[in-house]
Motif scaffolding. Structure first.
Motif, PDB file in Angstrom:
ATOM      1  N   LEU A 215       0.865  -1.183   0.000  1.00 62.12           N
ATOM      2  CA  LEU A 215       0.000   0.000   0.000  1.00 62.12           C
ATOM      3  C   LEU A 215       0.898   1.228   0.000  1.00 62.12           C
ATOM      4  O   LEU A 215       1.691   1.420   0.924  1.00 62.12           O
ATOM      5  CB  LEU A 215      -0.910   0.005   1.226  1.00 62.12           C
ATOM      6  CG  LEU A 215      -1.722   1.284   1.485  1.00 62.12           C
ATOM      7  CD1 LEU A 215      -2.614   1.626   0.295  1.00 62.12           C
ATOM      8  CD2 LEU A 215      -2.556   1.147   2.753  1.00 62.12           C
ATOM      9  N   ALA A 216       0.808   2.035  -1.055  1.00 62.10           N
ATOM     10  CA  ALA A 216       1.660   3.216  -1.197  1.00 62.10           C
ATOM     11  C   ALA A 216       0.819   4.480  -1.092  1.00 62.10           C
ATOM     12  O   ALA A 216      -0.259   4.575  -1.680  1.00 62.10           O
ATOM     13  CB  ALA A 216       2.390   3.186  -2.542  1.00 62.10           C
ATOM     14  N   GLY A 217       1.338   5.448  -0.341  1.00 63.19           N
ATOM     15  CA  GLY A 217       0.661   6.728  -0.199  1.00 63.19           C
ATOM     16  C   GLY A 217       1.525   7.866  -0.688  1.00 63.19           C
ATOM     17  O   GLY A 217       2.587   7.667  -1.286  1.00 63.19           O
ATOM     18  N   ALA A 218       1.081   9.088  -0.408  1.00 66.25           N
ATOM     19  CA  ALA A 218       1.779  10.279  -0.893  1.00 66.25           C
ATOM     20  C   ALA A 218       3.211  10.345  -0.393  1.00 66.25           C
ATOM     21  O   ALA A 218       4.086  10.913  -1.059  1.00 66.25           O
ATOM     22  CB  ALA A 218       1.016  11.534  -0.473  1.00 66.25           C
ATOM     23  N   GLY A 219       3.481   9.758   0.770  1.00 63.57           N
ATOM     24  CA  GLY A 219       4.835   9.767   1.308  1.00 63.57           C
ATOM     25  C   GLY A 219       5.818   8.940   0.520  1.00 63.57           C
ATOM     26  O   GLY A 219       7.030   9.007   0.751  1.00 63.57           O
ATOM     27  N   ALA A 220       5.328   8.141  -0.434  1.00 66.13           N
ATOM     28  CA  ALA A 220       6.204   7.325  -1.284  1.00 66.13           C
ATOM     29  C   ALA A 220       6.485   7.987  -2.624  1.00 66.13           C
ATOM     30  O   ALA A 220       7.125   7.379  -3.485  1.00 66.13           O
ATOM     31  CB  ALA A 220       5.571   5.955  -1.513  1.00 66.13           C
ATOM     32  N   ARG A 221       6.048   9.249  -2.786  1.00 72.41           N
ATOM     33  CA  ARG A 221       6.151   9.873  -4.100  1.00 72.41           C
ATOM     34  C   ARG A 221       7.597   9.988  -4.582  1.00 72.41           C
ATOM     35  O   ARG A 221       7.883   9.868  -5.772  1.00 72.41           O
ATOM     36  CB  ARG A 221       5.494  11.262  -4.081  1.00 72.41           C
ATOM     37  CG  ARG A 221       5.488  11.933  -5.447  1.00 72.41           C
ATOM     38  CD  ARG A 221       4.594  13.163  -5.494  1.00 72.41           C
ATOM     39  NE  ARG A 221       3.195  12.788  -5.390  1.00 72.41           N
ATOM     40  CZ  ARG A 221       2.415  13.090  -4.358  1.00 72.41           C
ATOM     41  NH1 ARG A 221       2.909  13.761  -3.324  1.00 72.41           N
ATOM     42  NH2 ARG A 221       1.158  12.716  -4.337  1.00 72.41           N
ATOM     43  N   ARG A 224       9.745   6.257  -6.285  1.00 71.27           N
ATOM     44  CA  ARG A 224       9.136   5.475  -7.367  1.00 71.27           C
ATOM     45  C   ARG A 224      10.022   4.311  -7.803  1.00 71.27           C
ATOM     46  O   ARG A 224       9.577   3.151  -7.868  1.00 71.27           O
ATOM     47  CB  ARG A 224       8.834   6.388  -8.561  1.00 71.27           C
ATOM     48  CG  ARG A 224       8.310   5.659  -9.779  1.00 71.27           C
ATOM     49  CD  ARG A 224       7.882   6.640 -10.853  1.00 71.27           C
ATOM     50  NE  ARG A 224       6.659   7.325 -10.457  1.00 71.27           N
ATOM     51  CZ  ARG A 224       6.151   8.375 -11.113  1.00 71.27           C
ATOM     52  NH1 ARG A 224       6.787   8.873 -12.155  1.00 71.27           N
ATOM     53  NH2 ARG A 224       5.039   8.935 -10.700  1.00 71.27           N
ATOM     54  N   ALA A 225      11.287   4.565  -8.098  1.00 74.37           N
ATOM     55  CA  ALA A 225      12.182   3.503  -8.589  1.00 74.37           C
ATOM     56  C   ALA A 225      12.358   2.416  -7.535  1.00 74.37           C
ATOM     57  O   ALA A 225      12.332   1.211  -7.852  1.00 74.37           O
ATOM     58  CB  ALA A 225      13.527   4.098  -8.988  1.00 74.37           C
ATOM     59  N   GLU A 226      12.540   2.829  -6.290  1.00 75.27           N
ATOM     60  CA  GLU A 226      12.733   1.856  -5.211  1.00 75.27           C
ATOM     61  C   GLU A 226      11.471   1.018  -4.988  1.00 75.27           C
ATOM     62  O   GLU A 226      11.552  -0.202  -4.760  1.00 75.27           O
ATOM     63  CB  GLU A 226      13.106   2.578  -3.915  1.00 75.27           C
ATOM     64  CG  GLU A 226      14.457   3.261  -3.938  1.00 75.27           C
ATOM     65  CD  GLU A 226      14.447   4.656  -4.570  1.00 75.27           C
ATOM     66  OE1 GLU A 226      15.492   5.315  -4.570  1.00 75.27           O
ATOM     67  OE2 GLU A 226      13.366   5.071  -5.058  1.00 75.27           O
ATOM     68  N   LEU A 227      10.313   1.657  -5.064  1.00 80.40           N
ATOM     69  CA  LEU A 227       9.050   0.943  -4.873  1.00 80.40           C
ATOM     70  C   LEU A 227       8.856  -0.105  -5.958  1.00 80.40           C
ATOM     71  O   LEU A 227       8.429  -1.243  -5.691  1.00 80.40           O
ATOM     72  CB  LEU A 227       7.897   1.953  -4.876  1.00 80.40           C
ATOM     73  CG  LEU A 227       6.574   1.568  -4.244  1.00 80.40           C
ATOM     74  CD1 LEU A 227       6.732   1.160  -2.792  1.00 80.40           C
ATOM     75  CD2 LEU A 227       5.592   2.733  -4.367  1.00 80.40           C
ATOM     76  N   MET A 228       9.175   0.267  -7.192  1.00 78.51           N
ATOM     77  CA  MET A 228       9.053  -0.677  -8.299  1.00 78.51           C
ATOM     78  C   MET A 228       9.997  -1.862  -8.113  1.00 78.51           C
ATOM     79  O   MET A 228       9.626  -3.018  -8.371  1.00 78.51           O
ATOM     80  CB  MET A 228       9.334   0.039  -9.618  1.00 78.51           C
ATOM     81  CG  MET A 228       8.260   1.042 -10.006  1.00 78.51           C
ATOM     82  SD  MET A 228       8.751   2.115 -11.396  1.00 78.51           S
ATOM     83  CE  MET A 228       8.948   0.905 -12.705  1.00 78.51           C
ATOM     84  N   GLY A 244      -1.998   9.166  -2.978  1.00 79.56           N
ATOM     85  CA  GLY A 244      -0.839   8.576  -3.643  1.00 79.56           C
ATOM     86  C   GLY A 244      -1.138   8.083  -5.041  1.00 79.56           C
ATOM     87  O   GLY A 244      -0.376   7.287  -5.601  1.00 79.56           O
ATOM     88  N   LYS A 245      -2.215   8.571  -5.642  1.00 83.03           N
ATOM     89  CA  LYS A 245      -2.608   8.088  -6.973  1.00 83.03           C
ATOM     90  C   LYS A 245      -1.515   8.297  -8.015  1.00 83.03           C
ATOM     91  O   LYS A 245      -1.383   7.507  -8.947  1.00 83.03           O
ATOM     92  CB  LYS A 245      -3.901   8.772  -7.417  1.00 83.03           C
ATOM     93  CG  LYS A 245      -4.421   8.271  -8.767  1.00 83.03           C
ATOM     94  CD  LYS A 245      -5.775   8.845  -9.105  1.00 83.03           C
ATOM     95  CE  LYS A 245      -6.215   8.484 -10.524  1.00 83.03           C
ATOM     96  NZ  LYS A 245      -6.430   7.031 -10.712  1.00 83.03           N
TER      97      LYS A 245
END
Length: 598
Positions: A215-221, A224-228, A244-245
């Motif tokens: 679950l990703a929110g605005a704090g993950a903006r 991006r590369a790390e989340l992927m 976080g859309k």
């Protein structure tokens, strides 16, 4: 040479901090500041809204889309009061905004003077992280510097109150003396990551899982590369909280879209079936849309320790910057050999987007609102910035728009107030005058304040290098979200005396301002209307006549539940037959054959 006043110094200090725009509305409580603006050649630029609440919303939109600080200004008394709703929007969505407000002269304070309001008490909650009144010049620059630093550090609104007579005093800097508080400019930010032992513990938990959901929110903006990379290693799907859309592209096959009442079925199903949950930069409040307690083991990552450990019984709570913490995790994560969980998520996502297209093409009277959003997704320009107002527009924004990597979007996520859609769009254009901006607003929000802010758009649009600011009005003469909430939550029929809106020609209003105006009342006009708006040499208002009976169906609703609820709840509702017709036609799309069905 005239001496420098406190007001002159405030504007100088804002310039030193790199502030380029201040969104405000004038009044005699800030006449000293306004005079200083005239002497300063309008630097930073004073952006005049039609109402102080809009000034605050524009500052919030500017901060959200610039990634920096928003600043707004208002006069004493009623002006300061009007800022509150926009500042609460900043507070609840964790956005850095500084409000500069006037006050009556010090000599009149305590005397029940005109426009005298106890502003310290008024702002005590909304600016709880820092609110201060300047009573002598030597309090500056410390008060202003701290207001800016606290706003940026706490991601929150702060406020400084400056009596009118203080604004006109000769500026005198704090000295090297007892009870003086000198200050300095600038701030260098650390990258905070959790300690090694905690990272190892989190990695072990994630490695043990077989069906991982993120679950990703605005704090993950900014991650991006790390989340992927983490999603790939863990074979995970990624659901996105509403704010976080724009964190990850919806074109990634494992991104399930929004979560919650406004969310998607793939997000709902993933949370129902996962055995491990990783939450990054989100304080998504609705625990009923997360895995059942005891079903999944959990890890949370958040920079703000005050926001961590809430909503779900996480086993490991990591306080740290999302990107830095994920980078520390990545070397310790083991790539999942089995990809069956991920493949199932991707199949669900593919089917979902096909279902969304089918639902958008369902006939309605006159236009299915989902089609308005679907047709934009097909034509979404590079670098677009999208805002949506609260109401039914937020449903379709959350579910039906497919964002790509370079698209930004936001709305009033936690306060969910009506009215910020158009001023957010204006703030976005001042943050990025070279990018197209698109606003979705219901007719209720337009009647509340959006129409007035079209005048602000008229006033400034020729200053923007890309003149495209498109306001799409969902015109159904109904306060539609509340109408649906009454039906679903209260089991009550529509109450027309509160819900039905007077009919307004939004296109005619826009045309009278010299903006491009397009009325859309047939489905086959939508595509060409978007193309005209996206190629226009000026801002555009799309007056789109949509059907209020198309239901915003929650992701967990079954066909039988829809049918039962229609029969049980809608007795006596003036729209009951349209609701049943449109509800059945929309929901049945999930059960019709899809391209991948055997």
């Amino acid at each position: 040479m005239a001496s420098k006043t406190v007001a002159d110094y405030i504007l100088e200090r804002l310039r030193d901090w790199g502030v380029e725009k201040v969104f405000g509305y004038p009044g005699d409580g800030i006449n000293g500041l306004l005079a200083a603006w005239g002497r300063a050649g309008d630097e930073p630029m004073f952006v005049q809204a039609r109402h102080e609440e809009m000034s605050a919303f524009e500052a919030v939109g500017y901060a959200k889309f610039s990634g920096g600080l928003g600043v707004c200004a208002a006069t004493s008394g009623p002006g300061a009061i009007h800022l509150l709703n926009g500042l609460y929007d900043a507070k609840l969505d964790h956005v850095p905004v500084v409000a500069i407000v006037g006050q009556t002269n010090r000599s009149a304070m305590g005397g029940s003077y005109q426009q005298e309001v106890d502003l310290l008490s008024l702002f005590k909650d909304v600016a709880s992280d820092y609110v201060q009144m300047v009573t002598v010049p030597e309090q500056l620059p410390n008060v202003l510097d701290r207001a800016i630093r606290v706003a940026l550090a706490e991601h929150a609104p702060t406020a400084i109150i400056i009596p009118a007579d203080v604004q006109e005093l000769e500026y005198s800097a704090p000295g090297h003396a007892f009870k003086m508080v000198p200050s300095s400019l600038g701030i260098e930010w650390p990258q905070v990551a959790a300690e090694d032992a905690a990272i190892r513990k989190a990695a072990d938990l994630l490695n043990a899982g077989e069906k991982v959901a993120i679950l990703a929110g605005a704090g993950a903006r900014g991650a991006r590369a790390e989340l992927m990379q983490v999603a790939d290693l863990l074979g995970a799907g990624v659901a996105k909280a509403l704010l976080g859309k724009d964190v990850l592209s919806d074109e990634l096959p494992y991104v399930t879209g929004s979560i919650g009442l406004l969310g998607t079925r793939p997000s709902y199903e993933m949370m129902n079936d996962c055995d491990t949950l990783l939450t990054v930069g989100s304080s998504f409040p609705y625990s009923q849309f997360m895995p059942s307690f005891g079903q999944a083991r959990g890890v949370q990552i958040d920079l703000d320790a005050k926001q961590i450990g809430m909503r779900y019984p996480y086993e490991v709570n990591l306080v740290g910057d999302a990107a830095a913490t994920l980078r520390a995790l990545i070397p310790l994560l083991e790539r999942k050999e089995s990809r069956s969980w991920r493949e199932g998520i991707e199949a669900n996502v593919e089917r979902w987007w096909e279902t969304m297209k089918m639902e958008a093409m369902v006939d309605a009277a006159p236009i299915n609102p989902m089609r308005l959003f679907h047709e934009l997704s097909e034509r979404l320009p590079a670098g677009a910035i999208i805002s949506a107002d609260s109401g039914s527009a937020a449903n379709w924004y959350a579910r039906n728009l497919r964002f790509r990597d370079d698209v930004r979007g936001s709305l009033s996520g936690t306060l969910a107030t009506m009215g910020p859609g158009v001023p957010y769009g204006i703030g976005a254009k001042f943050a990025h005058p070279d990018r197209p901006a698109i606003v979705f607003a219901g007719d209720g929000a337009m009647q509340m304040n959006g129409l007035a802010e079209l005048i602000t758009i008229k006033h400034y649009w020729q200053d923007w290098s890309d003149p495209r600011l498109i306001v799409a009005v969902l015109h159904n003469n109904d306060l539609n979200q509340v109408t649906w909430e009454m039906r679903a939550m209260q089991g009550a029929a529509k109450f027309p005396q509160s819900q039905t809106l007077p009919d307004v020609d939004y296109a005619a209003f826009a045309a009278g301002l010299g903006l491009q105006a397009i009325t859309v009342d047939k489905p086959d006009q939508i595509a060409s209307a978007w193309e005209r708006a996206l190629s226009a040499d000026r801002p555009t208002v799309l007056d789109v006549h949509v059907d209020p009976d198309v239901p915003p169906i929650p992701p967990h609703a079954t066909f039988e539940q829809m049918k039962d609820s229609a029969e049980a709840i809608l007795q006596g509702d003036e729209n009951r037959w349209g609701l049943i017709r449109e509800g059945v036609k929309t929901k049945i799309q999930e059960f019709l054959p899809h391209r991948d069905d055997k």
